[in-house]
Write a protein that holds these residues in place. Structure first.
Motif, mmCIF file in Angstrom:
data_model
loop_
_atom_site.group_PDB
_atom_site.id
_atom_site.type_symbol
_atom_site.label_atom_id
_atom_site.label_comp_id
_atom_site.label_asym_id
_atom_site.label_seq_id
_atom_site.Cartn_x
_atom_site.Cartn_y
_atom_site.Cartn_z
ATOM 1 N N ALA A 1 -16.262 6.141 4.215
ATOM 2 C CA ALA A 1 -15.264 7.018 3.752
ATOM 3 C C ALA A 1 -15.562 7.473 2.550
ATOM 4 O O ALA A 1 -15.421 8.816 2.273
ATOM 5 C CB ALA A 1 -13.779 6.451 3.842
ATOM 6 N N TYR A 2 -15.934 6.785 1.328
ATOM 7 C CA TYR A 2 -16.163 7.295 0.227
ATOM 8 C C TYR A 2 -17.407 8.055 0.116
ATOM 9 O O TYR A 2 -17.356 9.167 -0.565
ATOM 10 C CB TYR A 2 -16.327 5.758 -0.769
ATOM 11 N N LYS A 3 -18.315 7.810 0.868
ATOM 12 C CA LYS A 3 -19.483 8.657 0.877
ATOM 13 C C LYS A 3 -19.205 9.947 1.317
ATOM 14 O O LYS A 3 -19.904 11.056 0.966
ATOM 15 C CB LYS A 3 -20.598 8.205 1.732
ATOM 16 N N HIS A 4 -18.173 10.027 2.147
ATOM 17 C CA HIS A 4 -17.907 11.516 3.072
ATOM 18 C C HIS A 4 -16.767 11.922 2.176
ATOM 19 O O HIS A 4 -16.078 13.118 2.666
ATOM 20 C CB HIS A 4 -17.617 11.165 4.464
ATOM 21 N N GLY A 5 -16.371 11.431 1.055
ATOM 22 C CA GLY A 5 -15.266 12.063 0.149
ATOM 23 C C GLY A 5 -13.923 12.077 0.929
ATOM 24 O O GLY A 5 -13.017 12.878 0.678
ATOM 25 N N LYS A 6 -13.665 11.105 1.798
ATOM 26 C CA LYS A 6 -12.503 10.925 2.424
ATOM 27 C C LYS A 6 -11.627 9.877 1.836
ATOM 28 O O LYS A 6 -10.385 9.454 2.281
ATOM 29 C CB LYS A 6 -12.513 10.512 4.135
ATOM 30 N N ILE A 7 -11.890 9.351 0.546
ATOM 31 C CA ILE A 7 -10.759 8.089 0.224
ATOM 32 C C ILE A 7 -10.961 8.184 -1.319
ATOM 33 O O ILE A 7 -11.904 8.794 -1.795
ATOM 34 C CB ILE A 7 -11.433 6.950 0.739
ATOM 35 N N ASN A 8 -9.860 8.020 -1.830
ATOM 36 C CA ASN A 8 -9.906 7.898 -3.309
ATOM 37 C C ASN A 8 -9.203 6.945 -3.764
ATOM 38 O O ASN A 8 -8.376 6.096 -2.750
ATOM 39 C CB ASN A 8 -9.269 9.383 -3.764
ATOM 40 N N GLU A 9 -9.084 6.655 -5.048
ATOM 41 C CA GLU A 9 -8.472 5.528 -5.755
ATOM 42 C C GLU A 9 -6.626 5.390 -5.217
ATOM 43 O O GLU A 9 -6.319 4.383 -4.964
ATOM 44 C CB GLU A 9 -8.420 5.338 -7.095
ATOM 45 N N LEU A 10 -6.237 6.417 -5.251
ATOM 46 C CA LEU A 10 -4.789 6.492 -5.129
ATOM 47 C C LEU A 10 -4.536 6.255 -3.685
ATOM 48 O O LEU A 10 -3.473 5.228 -3.206
ATOM 49 C CB LEU A 10 -4.097 7.942 -5.225
ATOM 50 N N GLN A 11 -5.043 6.462 -2.761
ATOM 51 C CA GLN A 11 -5.323 5.949 -1.531
ATOM 52 C C GLN A 11 -5.460 4.534 -1.203
ATOM 53 O O GLN A 11 -4.690 3.805 -0.372
ATOM 54 C CB GLN A 11 -6.025 6.674 -0.426
ATOM 55 N N ILE A 12 -6.525 4.093 -1.940
ATOM 56 C CA ILE A 12 -6.426 2.540 -1.913
ATOM 57 C C ILE A 12 -5.350 1.680 -2.317
ATOM 58 O O ILE A 12 -5.027 0.794 -1.832
ATOM 59 C CB ILE A 12 -7.902 2.204 -2.585
ATOM 60 N N GLN A 13 -4.780 2.243 -3.409
ATOM 61 C CA GLN A 13 -3.789 1.599 -4.109
ATOM 62 C C GLN A 13 -2.395 1.733 -3.239
ATOM 63 O O GLN A 13 -1.709 0.573 -3.046
ATOM 64 C CB GLN A 13 -3.293 2.276 -5.397
ATOM 65 N N ASN A 14 -2.266 2.694 -2.409
ATOM 66 C CA ASN A 14 -1.097 2.881 -1.331
ATOM 67 C C ASN A 14 -1.436 1.838 -0.300
ATOM 68 O O ASN A 14 -0.465 1.108 0.231
ATOM 69 C CB ASN A 14 -0.972 4.259 -0.990
ATOM 70 N N ILE A 15 -2.593 1.871 0.388
ATOM 71 C CA ILE A 15 -2.813 0.925 1.157
ATOM 72 C C ILE A 15 -2.743 -0.496 0.721
ATOM 73 O O ILE A 15 -2.102 -1.328 1.570
ATOM 74 C CB ILE A 15 -4.346 0.947 1.709
ATOM 75 N N GLU A 16 -3.161 -0.910 -0.569
ATOM 76 C CA GLU A 16 -3.015 -2.296 -0.863
ATOM 77 C C GLU A 16 -1.571 -2.625 -1.182
ATOM 78 O O GLU A 16 -1.220 -3.949 -1.064
ATOM 79 C CB GLU A 16 -4.082 -2.650 -1.965
ATOM 80 N N LYS A 17 -0.855 -1.515 -1.624
ATOM 81 C CA LYS A 17 0.670 -1.932 -1.815
ATOM 82 C C LYS A 17 1.425 -2.022 -0.817
ATOM 83 O O LYS A 17 2.086 -3.092 -0.662
ATOM 84 C CB LYS A 17 1.171 -0.724 -2.621
ATOM 85 N N ASN A 18 0.937 -1.266 0.504
ATOM 86 C CA ASN A 18 1.539 -1.306 1.698
ATOM 87 C C ASN A 18 1.306 -2.870 2.479
ATOM 88 O O ASN A 18 2.124 -3.666 2.970
ATOM 89 C CB ASN A 18 1.252 -0.382 2.750
ATOM 90 N N LEU A 19 -0.250 -3.378 2.231
ATOM 91 C CA LEU A 19 -0.424 -4.479 2.750
ATOM 92 C C LEU A 19 0.420 -5.674 2.010
ATOM 93 O O LEU A 19 0.614 -6.651 2.372
ATOM 94 C CB LEU A 19 -1.937 -4.604 2.743
ATOM 95 N N ASN A 20 0.353 -5.652 0.714
ATOM 96 C CA ASN A 20 1.265 -6.649 -0.186
ATOM 97 C C ASN A 20 2.491 -6.794 0.216
ATOM 98 O O ASN A 20 3.032 -7.771 0.431
ATOM 99 C CB ASN A 20 1.132 -6.401 -1.697
ATOM 100 N N THR A 21 3.272 -5.814 0.622
ATOM 101 C CA THR A 21 4.565 -5.551 1.096
ATOM 102 C C THR A 21 4.558 -6.239 2.485
ATOM 103 O O THR A 21 5.470 -7.462 2.677
ATOM 104 C CB THR A 21 5.147 -4.144 1.476
ATOM 105 N N ILE A 22 3.783 -6.075 3.383
ATOM 106 C CA ILE A 22 3.933 -6.698 4.474
ATOM 107 C C ILE A 22 3.519 -8.395 4.535
ATOM 108 O O ILE A 22 4.339 -9.056 5.146
ATOM 109 C CB ILE A 22 2.775 -6.186 5.425
ATOM 110 N N ILE A 23 2.637 -8.704 3.443
ATOM 111 C CA ILE A 23 2.318 -10.143 3.510
ATOM 112 C C ILE A 23 3.521 -10.927 2.763
ATOM 113 O O ILE A 23 3.975 -11.839 3.260
ATOM 114 C CB ILE A 23 1.032 -10.233 2.441
ATOM 115 N N GLU A 24 4.275 -10.217 2.009
ATOM 116 C CA GLU A 24 5.448 -10.640 1.259
ATOM 117 C C GLU A 24 6.400 -10.874 2.334
ATOM 118 O O GLU A 24 7.191 -11.964 2.397
ATOM 119 C CB GLU A 24 5.836 -9.805 0.007
ATOM 120 N N GLN A 25 6.833 -9.847 3.054
ATOM 121 C CA GLN A 25 7.729 -10.182 4.090
ATOM 122 C C GLN A 25 7.460 -11.204 5.104
ATOM 123 O O GLN A 25 8.185 -11.712 5.640
ATOM 124 C CB GLN A 25 7.889 -8.696 4.962
ATOM 125 N N PHE A 26 6.167 -11.399 5.354
ATOM 126 C CA PHE A 26 5.592 -12.265 6.317
ATOM 127 C C PHE A 26 5.984 -13.779 5.611
ATOM 128 O O PHE A 26 6.212 -14.646 6.412
ATOM 129 C CB PHE A 26 4.216 -12.390 6.988
#
Length: 109
Positions: A68-93
């Motif tokens: 995705a990075y090579k094709h310009g389809k991902i940036n740091e903000l998207q990564i941070q949002n994904i990781e934040k959502n994953l952390n929330t899911i993990i905390e809920q579990f």
């Protein structure tokens, strides 16, 4: 530099900085330094604390992030949002696990 296809990248068991560098058209050193400084959102760079005399790092490069990075389809903000959502899911579990263990411990008494 070797060129890899997306399919080849996906099929590697472990993507090294050399492989990622070849795929992106940069040096392996550029990949490692970019990851260490959170400038290259293709995976994780982890500093090992077990060696007092030299700096040691390990790298985990995620195939889909690299592509995705090579094709310009991902940036740091998207990564941070994904990781934040994953952390929330993990905390809920974790909370659900604690609740379940509490309920099970009451049933034992």
């Amino acid at each position: 530099m070797a060129k890899y296809t997306e399919e080849e990248i996906r099929n590697f068991k472990k993507i090294t900085c050399k492989i990622a560098g070849d795929y992106l058209g940069v040096s392996s050193m550029a990949v490692s330094i970019g990851m260490r400084n959170d400038l290259l959102p293709i995976g994780f760079a982890i500093k090992k604390d077990d060696d007092r005399y030299s700096e040691s790092w390990s790298y985990h490069i995620v195939d889909e992030r690299l592509i995705a990075y090579k094709h310009g389809k991902i940036n740091e903000l998207q990564i941070q949002n994904i990781e934040k959502n994953l952390n929330t899911i993990i905390e809920q579990f974790e909370e659900m696990k604690k609740d379940l263990l509490f309920i099970l411990s009451e049933d034992v008494d």
